[in-house]
Design a protein around this motif. Structure first.
Motif, PDB file in Angstrom:
ATOM      1  N   GLY A 159       0.809  -1.213   0.000  1.00 28.33           N
ATOM      2  CA  GLY A 159       0.000   0.000   0.000  1.00 28.33           C
ATOM      3  C   GLY A 159       0.843   1.265   0.000  1.00 28.33           C
ATOM      4  N   ARG A 160       0.502   2.158  -0.904  1.00 32.40           N
ATOM      5  CA  ARG A 160       1.272   3.397  -1.066  1.00 32.40           C
ATOM      6  C   ARG A 160       0.330   4.589  -1.061  1.00 32.40           C
ATOM      7  NH1 ARG A 160       2.794   6.021  -5.865  1.00 32.40           N
ATOM      8  NH2 ARG A 160       2.076   4.238  -7.091  1.00 32.40           N
ATOM      9  N   MET A 161       0.690   5.620  -0.308  1.00 30.49           N
ATOM     10  CA  MET A 161      -0.087   6.846  -0.263  1.00 30.49           C
ATOM     11  C   MET A 161       0.863   7.998   0.032  1.00 30.49           C
ATOM     12  SD  MET A 161      -3.152   8.329  -0.412  1.00 30.49           S
ATOM     13  CE  MET A 161      -4.323   6.971  -0.253  1.00 30.49           C
ATOM     14  N   SER A 162       1.095   8.849  -0.955  1.00 33.71           N
ATOM     15  CA  SER A 162       1.981   9.988  -0.772  1.00 33.71           C
ATOM     16  C   SER A 162       1.219  11.142  -0.129  1.00 33.71           C
ATOM     17  CB  SER A 162       2.556  10.440  -2.112  1.00 33.71           C
ATOM     18  OG  SER A 162       1.524  10.951  -2.940  1.00 33.71           O
ATOM     19  N   ASP A 163       1.959  12.129   0.370  1.00 35.24           N
ATOM     20  CA  ASP A 163       1.314  13.319   0.924  1.00 35.24           C
ATOM     21  C   ASP A 163       0.454  13.994  -0.137  1.00 35.24           C
ATOM     22  OD1 ASP A 163       2.307  13.199   3.541  1.00 35.24           O
ATOM     23  OD2 ASP A 163       4.196  14.119   2.941  1.00 35.24           O
ATOM     24  N   ARG A 164       0.972  14.035  -1.356  1.00 36.04           N
ATOM     25  CA  ARG A 164       0.237  14.677  -2.452  1.00 36.04           C
ATOM     26  C   ARG A 164      -1.061  13.927  -2.756  1.00 36.04           C
ATOM     27  NH1 ARG A 164       2.818  16.146  -8.408  1.00 36.04           N
ATOM     28  NH2 ARG A 164       0.963  17.174  -9.262  1.00 36.04           N
ATOM     29  N   SER A 165      -0.987  12.590  -2.778  1.00 38.49           N
ATOM     30  CA  SER A 165      -2.188  11.796  -3.052  1.00 38.49           C
ATOM     31  C   SER A 165      -3.223  11.974  -1.954  1.00 38.49           C
ATOM     32  CB  SER A 165      -1.824  10.318  -3.188  1.00 38.49           C
ATOM     33  OG  SER A 165      -1.004  10.100  -4.317  1.00 38.49           O
ATOM     34  N   LEU A 166      -2.757  11.973  -0.719  1.00 42.27           N
ATOM     35  CA  LEU A 166      -3.673  12.142   0.397  1.00 42.27           C
ATOM     36  C   LEU A 166      -4.365  13.494   0.326  1.00 42.27           C
ATOM     37  CD1 LEU A 166      -4.781  10.863   2.988  1.00 42.27           C
ATOM     38  CD2 LEU A 166      -2.860  11.903   4.229  1.00 42.27           C
ATOM     39  N   ALA A 167      -3.593  14.531  -0.042  1.00 43.00           N
ATOM     40  CA  ALA A 167      -4.177  15.868  -0.169  1.00 43.00           C
ATOM     41  C   ALA A 167      -5.188  15.923  -1.309  1.00 43.00           C
ATOM     42  CB  ALA A 167      -3.073  16.894  -0.390  1.00 43.00           C
ATOM     43  N   SER A 168      -4.902  15.189  -2.406  1.00 45.77           N
ATOM     44  CA  SER A 168      -5.825  15.216  -3.547  1.00 45.77           C
ATOM     45  C   SER A 168      -7.149  14.537  -3.235  1.00 45.77           C
ATOM     46  CB  SER A 168      -5.161  14.545  -4.759  1.00 45.77           C
ATOM     47  OG  SER A 168      -5.028  13.153  -4.558  1.00 45.77           O
ATOM     48  N   TRP A 169      -7.165  13.662  -2.229  1.00 49.24           N
ATOM     49  CA  TRP A 169      -8.391  12.991  -1.823  1.00 49.24           C
ATOM     50  C   TRP A 169      -9.196  13.813  -0.827  1.00 49.24           C
ATOM     51  CZ3 TRP A 169     -10.922   8.967  -3.756  1.00 49.24           C
ATOM     52  CH2 TRP A 169     -10.238   8.028  -4.535  1.00 49.24           C
ATOM     53  N   ARG A 170      -8.703  15.019  -0.482  1.00 50.27           N
ATOM     54  CA  ARG A 170      -9.325  15.798   0.588  1.00 50.27           C
ATOM     55  C   ARG A 170     -10.808  16.050   0.333  1.00 50.27           C
ATOM     56  NH1 ARG A 170      -5.772  20.553   1.462  1.00 50.27           N
ATOM     57  NH2 ARG A 170      -4.426  18.927   2.319  1.00 50.27           N
ATOM     58  N   ARG A 171     -11.166  16.360  -0.919  1.00 49.58           N
ATOM     59  CA  ARG A 171     -12.560  16.656  -1.233  1.00 49.58           C
ATOM     60  C   ARG A 171     -13.417  15.403  -1.292  1.00 49.58           C
ATOM     61  NH1 ARG A 171     -12.319  21.428  -5.899  1.00 49.58           N
ATOM     62  NH2 ARG A 171     -11.234  22.972  -4.615  1.00 49.58           N
ATOM     63  N   ALA A 172     -12.774  14.256  -1.337  1.00 54.49           N
ATOM     64  CA  ALA A 172     -13.519  12.983  -1.347  1.00 54.49           C
ATOM     65  C   ALA A 172     -13.027  12.108  -0.204  1.00 54.49           C
ATOM     66  CB  ALA A 172     -13.339  12.286  -2.688  1.00 54.49           C
ATOM     67  N   ALA A 173     -12.790  12.735   0.944  1.00 51.35           N
ATOM     68  CA  ALA A 173     -12.233  12.017   2.090  1.00 51.35           C
ATOM     69  C   ALA A 173     -13.135  10.878   2.550  1.00 51.35           C
ATOM     70  CB  ALA A 173     -11.980  12.995   3.237  1.00 51.35           C
ATOM     71  N   CYS A 174     -14.434  11.082   2.476  1.00 51.45           N
ATOM     72  CA  CYS A 174     -15.371  10.033   2.897  1.00 51.45           C
ATOM     73  C   CYS A 174     -15.282   8.824   1.979  1.00 51.45           C
ATOM     74  CB  CYS A 174     -16.795  10.570   2.932  1.00 51.45           C
ATOM     75  SG  CYS A 174     -17.095  11.758   4.249  1.00 51.45           S
ATOM     76  N   LEU A 175     -15.155   9.078   0.680  1.00 49.86           N
ATOM     77  CA  LEU A 175     -15.029   7.985  -0.279  1.00 49.86           C
ATOM     78  C   LEU A 175     -13.736   7.218  -0.045  1.00 49.86           C
ATOM     79  CD1 LEU A 175     -15.867   6.383  -2.768  1.00 49.86           C
ATOM     80  CD2 LEU A 175     -14.877   8.202  -4.189  1.00 49.86           C
ATOM     81  N   LEU A 176     -12.643   7.947   0.184  1.00 49.64           N
ATOM     82  CA  LEU A 176     -11.357   7.300   0.459  1.00 49.64           C
ATOM     83  C   LEU A 176     -11.448   6.438   1.706  1.00 49.64           C
ATOM     84  CD1 LEU A 176      -8.327   6.914  -0.108  1.00 49.64           C
ATOM     85  CD2 LEU A 176      -7.907   8.970   1.277  1.00 49.64           C
ATOM     86  N   ALA A 177     -12.047   6.990   2.764  1.00 47.13           N
ATOM     87  CA  ALA A 177     -12.171   6.246   4.020  1.00 47.13           C
ATOM     88  C   ALA A 177     -12.999   4.978   3.839  1.00 47.13           C
ATOM     89  CB  ALA A 177     -12.789   7.140   5.093  1.00 47.13           C
ATOM     90  N   ARG A 178     -14.074   5.070   3.060  1.00 46.42           N
ATOM     91  CA  ARG A 178     -14.916   3.899   2.835  1.00 46.42           C
ATOM     92  C   ARG A 178     -14.168   2.828   2.047  1.00 46.42           C
ATOM     93  NH1 ARG A 178     -20.252   7.441   1.243  1.00 46.42           N
ATOM     94  NH2 ARG A 178     -20.892   7.946   3.372  1.00 46.42           N
ATOM     95  N   LEU A 197      -2.076   6.015   5.094  1.00 52.09           N
ATOM     96  CA  LEU A 197      -3.214   5.132   4.835  1.00 52.09           C
ATOM     97  C   LEU A 197      -4.152   5.075   6.034  1.00 52.09           C
ATOM     98  CD1 LEU A 197      -1.318   2.234   3.020  1.00 52.09           C
ATOM     99  CD2 LEU A 197      -3.092   3.665   1.999  1.00 52.09           C
ATOM    100  N   GLN A 198      -3.574   5.032   7.212  1.00 51.27           N
ATOM    101  CA  GLN A 198      -4.402   5.032   8.417  1.00 51.27           C
ATOM    102  C   GLN A 198      -5.149   6.346   8.560  1.00 51.27           C
ATOM    103  OE1 GLN A 198      -2.275   4.482  12.163  1.00 51.27           O
ATOM    104  NE2 GLN A 198      -3.957   3.201  12.888  1.00 51.27           N
ATOM    105  N   HIS A 199      -4.463   7.447   8.242  1.00 51.67           N
ATOM    106  CA  HIS A 199      -5.119   8.760   8.275  1.00 51.67           C
ATOM    107  C   HIS A 199      -6.260   8.808   7.261  1.00 51.67           C
ATOM    108  CE1 HIS A 199      -5.453  13.088   8.959  1.00 51.67           C
ATOM    109  NE2 HIS A 199      -5.518  13.239   7.647  1.00 51.67           N
ATOM    110  N   GLY A 200      -6.064   8.129   6.128  1.00 55.02           N
ATOM    111  CA  GLY A 200      -7.092   8.124   5.087  1.00 55.02           C
ATOM    112  C   GLY A 200      -8.272   7.233   5.397  1.00 55.02           C
ATOM    113  N   GLY A 201      -8.112   6.311   6.347  1.00 57.85           N
ATOM    114  CA  GLY A 201      -9.249   5.482   6.711  1.00 57.85           C
ATOM    115  C   GLY A 201      -8.990   3.995   6.812  1.00 57.85           C
ATOM    116  N   ALA A 202      -7.755   3.536   6.534  1.00 55.75           N
ATOM    117  CA  ALA A 202      -7.452   2.114   6.664  1.00 55.75           C
ATOM    118  C   ALA A 202      -7.557   1.711   8.129  1.00 55.75           C
ATOM    119  CB  ALA A 202      -6.058   1.810   6.136  1.00 55.75           C
ATOM    120  N   THR A 203      -8.254   0.635   8.402  1.00 55.26           N
ATOM    121  CA  THR A 203      -8.504   0.226   9.782  1.00 55.26           C
ATOM    122  C   THR A 203      -7.677  -0.972  10.209  1.00 55.26           C
ATOM    123  OG1 THR A 203     -10.364  -1.147   9.045  1.00 55.26           O
ATOM    124  CG2 THR A 203     -10.858   1.112   9.747  1.00 55.26           C
ATOM    125  N   ARG A 204      -7.013  -1.635   9.239  1.00 60.68           N
ATOM    126  CA  ARG A 204      -6.231  -2.817   9.601  1.00 60.68           C
ATOM    127  C   ARG A 204      -4.964  -2.873   8.766  1.00 60.68           C
ATOM    128  NH1 ARG A 204      -8.281  -9.163   9.964  1.00 60.68           N
ATOM    129  NH2 ARG A 204      -6.284  -9.999  10.692  1.00 60.68           N
TER     130      ARG A 204
END
Length: 224
Positions: A159-178, A197-204
């Protein structure tokens, strides 16, 4: 339902996406064989028994995936593995590496379907995978939602998630978390990726390691 907005938008855009496939074919980014597979059509019959589906985007992800494929084949001599790729180059390196694998006759390959609800459903309903795994940052809302609806457990490998990618998901944070919370098991590439990834919503997140450290060097012949 995961990503209802994306579900509707991608359905409306499906005709445009099909036109784009023809454009990509003209530029060598698709092949005649890949076009029906992008529409979720199968490249061959589904074998009986257990089937693991693994998806990698392109060359680097495909190379990293190969040790996992070999381990699965060694683990269960009755298991079949379906590998999908997202690019012509990824598909090419896959076919280059498979002949050297033990049990490669139990491996099937094809291009991944477009992330359109009807096409993903067609793909999953035909192959009926018992388990699935996506590599690195291959987060496709409709395909993940379709797996969730069919109770197909999903893993995120490397699993890979850069700072830039995480920021780009900001407007769809709920979708990313789901999406991220849907994964039954997550392997993060690094501690930094795990935190994002954990900040984005990964639970495990059960493992932090880089599959590319276990993969042999990628050598492709340059085409003239």
């Amino acid at each position: 339902m995961l990503g209802a907005g994306w579900h509707g938008l991608s359905t409306l855009l499906a005709p445009i996406l099909r036109v784009n496939l023809r454009r990509r074919l003209a530029h060598g980014k698709e092949t005649p064989a890949s076009l029906p597979q992008r529409r979720g059509l199968a490249s061959r019959p589904r074998p009986p028994g257990l089937l693991a589906w693994l998806h990698a985007a392109s060359v680097g992800e495909t190379v990293a995936l190969m040790p996992v494929v070999q381990h699965l084949l060694d683990l269960d001599p009755t298991l079949h593995v379906l590998i999908t790729t997202g690019t012509v180059t990824g598909n090419a390196i896959l076919h280059d590496r498979l002949p050297a694998m033990t049990g490669q006759d139990r491996v099937m390959t094809q291009f991944a379907p477009l992330d359109v609800p009807m096409l993903g459903a067609r793909f999953l309903d035909y192959w009926r995978p018992d388990v699935g795994a996506l590599v690195e940052s291959e987060l496709w809302p409709n395909l993940i939602a379709a797996c969730h609806a069919r109770h197909v457990p999903l893993a995120l490998l490397n699993g890979r998630m850069s700072d830039r990618s995480l920021a780009s998901w900001r407007r769809a944070a709920c979708l990313l978390a789901r999406m991220l919370s849907t994964f039954a098991w997550v392997m993060a590439r690094s501690a930094e990726d795990a935190a994002r990834l954990q900040h984005g919503g990964a639970t495990r997140i059960d493992l932090i390691a880089d599959l590319k450290d276990a993969a042999p060097p990628c050598r492709m012949t340059r085409q003239r």
